[in-house]
Design a protein around this motif. Structure first.
Motif, short mmCIF file in Angstrom:
data_model
loop_
_atom_site.label_atom_id
_atom_site.label_comp_id
_atom_site.label_asym_id
_atom_site.label_seq_id
_atom_site.Cartn_x
_atom_site.Cartn_y
_atom_site.Cartn_z
N MET A 31 0.83 -1.21 0.00
CA MET A 31 0.00 0.00 0.00
C MET A 31 0.86 1.25 0.00
N THR A 32 0.40 2.27 -0.72
CA THR A 32 0.90 3.64 -0.55
C THR A 32 -0.32 4.56 -0.63
N LEU A 33 -0.21 5.75 -0.04
CA LEU A 33 -1.24 6.77 -0.16
C LEU A 33 -0.64 8.04 -0.75
N HIS A 34 -1.43 8.68 -1.59
CA HIS A 34 -1.02 9.93 -2.24
C HIS A 34 -1.96 11.05 -1.80
N HIS A 81 -3.33 13.97 -3.02
CA HIS A 81 -3.46 14.48 -4.38
C HIS A 81 -3.63 16.00 -4.39
N GLY A 82 -2.67 16.68 -5.00
CA GLY A 82 -2.72 18.14 -5.12
C GLY A 82 -1.90 18.88 -4.08
N ILE A 83 -1.50 18.20 -2.98
CA ILE A 83 -0.63 18.84 -2.00
C ILE A 83 0.73 19.08 -2.66
N ARG A 84 1.23 20.31 -2.58
CA ARG A 84 2.47 20.65 -3.28
C ARG A 84 3.67 19.83 -2.81
N GLN A 85 3.70 19.43 -1.54
CA GLN A 85 4.83 18.64 -1.03
C GLN A 85 6.16 19.35 -1.28
N LEU A 86 6.24 20.63 -0.90
CA LEU A 86 7.46 21.39 -1.11
C LEU A 86 8.62 20.79 -0.34
N ARG A 87 9.59 20.26 -1.06
CA ARG A 87 10.80 19.62 -0.52
C ARG A 87 10.50 18.35 0.26
N SER A 88 9.24 17.88 0.24
CA SER A 88 8.86 16.69 1.03
C SER A 88 8.33 15.59 0.12
N GLY A 89 9.05 15.36 -0.99
CA GLY A 89 8.62 14.34 -1.94
C GLY A 89 8.48 12.96 -1.34
N TRP A 90 9.15 12.70 -0.22
CA TRP A 90 9.05 11.40 0.47
C TRP A 90 7.63 11.13 0.94
N ALA A 91 6.81 12.17 1.03
CA ALA A 91 5.43 12.01 1.50
C ALA A 91 4.43 12.03 0.35
N ASP A 92 4.90 12.02 -0.89
CA ASP A 92 3.98 12.17 -2.02
C ASP A 92 3.19 10.90 -2.29
N GLY A 93 3.83 9.74 -2.25
CA GLY A 93 3.07 8.50 -2.24
C GLY A 93 3.08 7.56 -3.42
N PRO A 94 3.29 7.99 -4.69
CA PRO A 94 3.17 7.00 -5.76
C PRO A 94 4.21 5.90 -5.64
N HIS A 129 -5.72 9.28 -1.89
CA HIS A 129 -6.12 7.97 -2.42
C HIS A 129 -4.91 7.03 -2.48
N ALA A 130 -5.20 5.75 -2.54
CA ALA A 130 -4.15 4.76 -2.75
C ALA A 130 -3.46 5.04 -4.07
N HIS A 131 -2.15 4.79 -4.12
CA HIS A 131 -1.42 5.05 -5.37
C HIS A 131 -0.55 3.85 -5.72
N ILE A 132 -1.21 2.70 -5.79
CA ILE A 132 -0.54 1.47 -6.20
C ILE A 132 -1.61 0.57 -6.80
N SER A 133 -1.33 0.02 -7.98
CA SER A 133 -2.28 -0.82 -8.70
C SER A 133 -3.62 -0.10 -8.81
N TRP A 134 -4.75 -0.81 -8.61
CA TRP A 134 -6.08 -0.20 -8.71
C TRP A 134 -6.76 -0.09 -7.34
#
Length: 581
Positions: A82-85, A87-100, A130-135
């Motif tokens: 599982m991962t969660l994204h 969606h739309g949060i800029r995640q400035l310098r925090s790409g580790w929390a983006d989720g895909p 939302h989940a960001h892995i498979s469907w």
């Protein structure tokens, strides 16, 4: 709070209030616990076990304010990774929390936890997670409500009530089995069985009259509806019978208000609308309906209608929560045909940024980097000595950006980049094509060879570069609208049109004053869209079609934005609990 020694009580109270105001102005830390777990849910006459967050479908709303720091502990208690994204949060310098998955992080494995840690900077409005892995996002999704900073009003009259409305799809089958079968056969996956509003199919489906979302309103009051399209594979029209909707925000960015009977919303997009109830009790109920927008040819889609019910509080009943009166007349909206591209074009043309002193439209006026991407479907050959269910029995369906179908690695791209091992270890190449390798009549007769290339190739940008990207739909295997979502950034939609993009004449028509700003834009069927953004967020950022079937087939790519020279222009180090592949 006790008074401080040596200070009179009123002064202590004043200081305490001042400290509270400072904390509110700077934002606070909000903690959430998301437990990914199975739950039994009954829809359309049958019960199935689905993946949920905290046993809820849709999942819990994440509510915060602009400026807040958000910590979400996600614990995976199901057999799927599982991962969660967010969606739309800029995640400035925090790409580790983006989720895909395999882009920003390795998945959270069964029995493991991960804390998503990010700060909401310069954003307010409606987004979603939302989940960001498979469907798995078929059932794993929920609203993100970002309130303005304390003391900052909406740029419109404050509503009486705010209501998240999430559109989704319901599948009788297990979506993981659906996508697995499609990948094995090379054919198109089966379609969903129903659409939902807040998880409920509504009375137009079998066994579903009891599973109907009802919105109760009071005469004369105004309601803010936070609309979210969480459907896997369908763009949607939405309308409420005998009521008009005033659009005030898209993708958590305020827009110049305009009023419509019907709006269109693509998967990944959010739209805030004001609904003003009739001044007097109408002695009637009203359908709130959504139907698909599709121009896919050939192909099939879920051509059904989801309906909720708008009902009015009867002042003579004495109780605001009085039960639904099914004996009242029930009006239905006049909904557009499924292929009404004209309505879609008129709606999107009305979207304009506020462009005020408080909410400026900082459109890049000059461009450092220009790119041209073809967006569309294609094919891959069947494995040796097998037949497939693709366009021919020797091909399987694929999709690509500039004819490159992205293959995700077995480790995360962001971590590979951060450690400097991405290219040296062969995880990815940095030679993603900036334009099609061969030109053709993109919206005319397609080329004879429809095969796409596969690879893991990134497009590298220097920090703070101003970017113009034109995305061109192709007619390969049929024209189709593609909602493209860019992680880590908002962008301005400076132009769009039909046919092939004209590099000489079309830029003269670009809107560089008040174009709409968003994170997900639909590339028109048989047309093109131009966007601009500033590459001010270091990291590796996914861009993909938000029709899940197309992402699965490879309509996805990633940007690598280098660090800037200053300390606050560099990607932060990874957290200690970052999942491992």
């Amino acid at each position: 709070m006790a008074a401080s020694p040596g200070l009179p009580a009123p002064w202590s109270l004043f200081m305490a209030t001042l400290v509270l105001l400072i904390v509110q102005a700077q934002g606070i830390t909000r903690h959430f616990d998301f437990n990914v777990q199975m739950a039994n849910v009954t829809r359309l006459c049958a019960t199935k076990s689905i993946v949920t967050v905290n046993g809820e479908f849709p999942g819990p709303a994440l509510v915060a304010r602009e400026g807040d720091r958000v910590l979400v502990r996600v614990t995976n208690q199901v057999s799927h990774n599982m991962t969660l994204h967010w969606h739309g949060i800029r995640q400035l310098r925090s790409g580790w929390a983006d989720g895909p998955a395999y882009v920003a992080q390795c998945p959270i494995q069964t029995g493991q936890s991960y804390v998503y840690n990010f700060t909401i900077t310069g954003q307010r409005g409606t987004l979603w997670w939302h989940a960001h892995i498979s469907w798995l996002r078929a059932t794993v999704y929920g609203a993100i409500v970002i309130l303005p900073e304390f003391g900052v009003p909406y740029p419109f009259a404050a509503p009486h009530e705010e209501v998240p409305i999430l559109f989704g799809e319901w599948w009788k089958a297990d979506t993981e089995a659906v996508v697995k079968q499609a990948l094995q056969t090379g054919g198109a996956p089966n379609i969903s069985d129903a659409f939902t509003i807040n998880g409920l199919p509504g009375p137009l489906y079998n066994c579903s009259a009891k599973d109907t979302f009802k919105l109760k309103v009071q005469p004369g009051k105004t309601y803010l509806l936070r609309l979210i399209n969480a459907a896997l594979n369908d763009e949607l029209f939405f309308s409420i019978a005998k009521h008009r909707l005033t659009v005030v925000e898209v993708d958590a960015v305020y827009v110049k208000p305009f009023t419509v009977d019907t709006l269109v919303i693509s998967p990944g997009q959010t739209t805030n609308v004001l609904l003003t109830a009739k001044l007097f009790y109408p002695k009637a109920n009203f359908f709130m309906s959504a139907v698909p927008y599709s121009n896919i040819r050939p192909g099939t889609f879920d051509n059904t209608t989801v309906a909720g019910i708008l009902e009015y509080h009867n002042p003579s009943s004495g109780s605001v929560s009085s039960s639904f009166n099914k004996d009242l007349p029930l009006f239905r909206p006049k909904l557009p045909r499924f292929n009404d591209t004209g309505l879609v074009t008129k709606f999107t043309a009305k979207l304009r940024s506020l462009a005020t002193a408080s909410y400026p439209a900082a459109v890049p006026q000059s461009v450092d980097k220009r790119f041209f991407f073809t967006i569309g479907l294609g094919t891959l050959p069947c494995p040796t000595n097998t037949t497939c269910q693709g366009p021919t029995n020797i091909t399987r369906f694929a999709a690509a950006v500039n004819n490159v179908s992205l293959v995700l690695p077995s480790t995360a791209l962001l971590q590979s980049h951060y450690t400097g091992m991405g290219m040296s270890k062969g995880v990815y190449a940095s030679n993603f094509p900036t334009a099609p390798l061969s030109t053709f009549n993109y919206t005319g007769t397609p080329p004879n060879n429809t095969n796409v290339a596969q690879g893991t190739r990134l497009l590298v940008l220097p920090f703070n570069a101003s970017v113009e990207l034109v995305m061109q739909d192709t007619s390969i295997l049929g024209i189709e609208s593609h909602p493209l979502h860019l992680h880590g950034f908002n962008f301005f939609v400076v132009g769009q049109g039909f046919g092939n993009y004209d590099v000489v004449n079309d830029p003269a028509q670009f809107n560089l004053v008040d174009p709409v700003e968003r994170n997900t834009v639909a590339v028109p069927a048989g047309g093109w869209v131009a966007i601009r953004f500033i590459a001010d967020n270091p990291g590796v950022w996914f861009m993909h079609c938000h029709l899940e079937v197309h992402t699965t087939w490879g309509l996805r790519m990633a940007w690598l934005v280098r660090d800037g020279s200053l300390p606050n222009q560099k990607l932060l180090p990874p957290p200690s609990d970052l999942p491992k592949c």
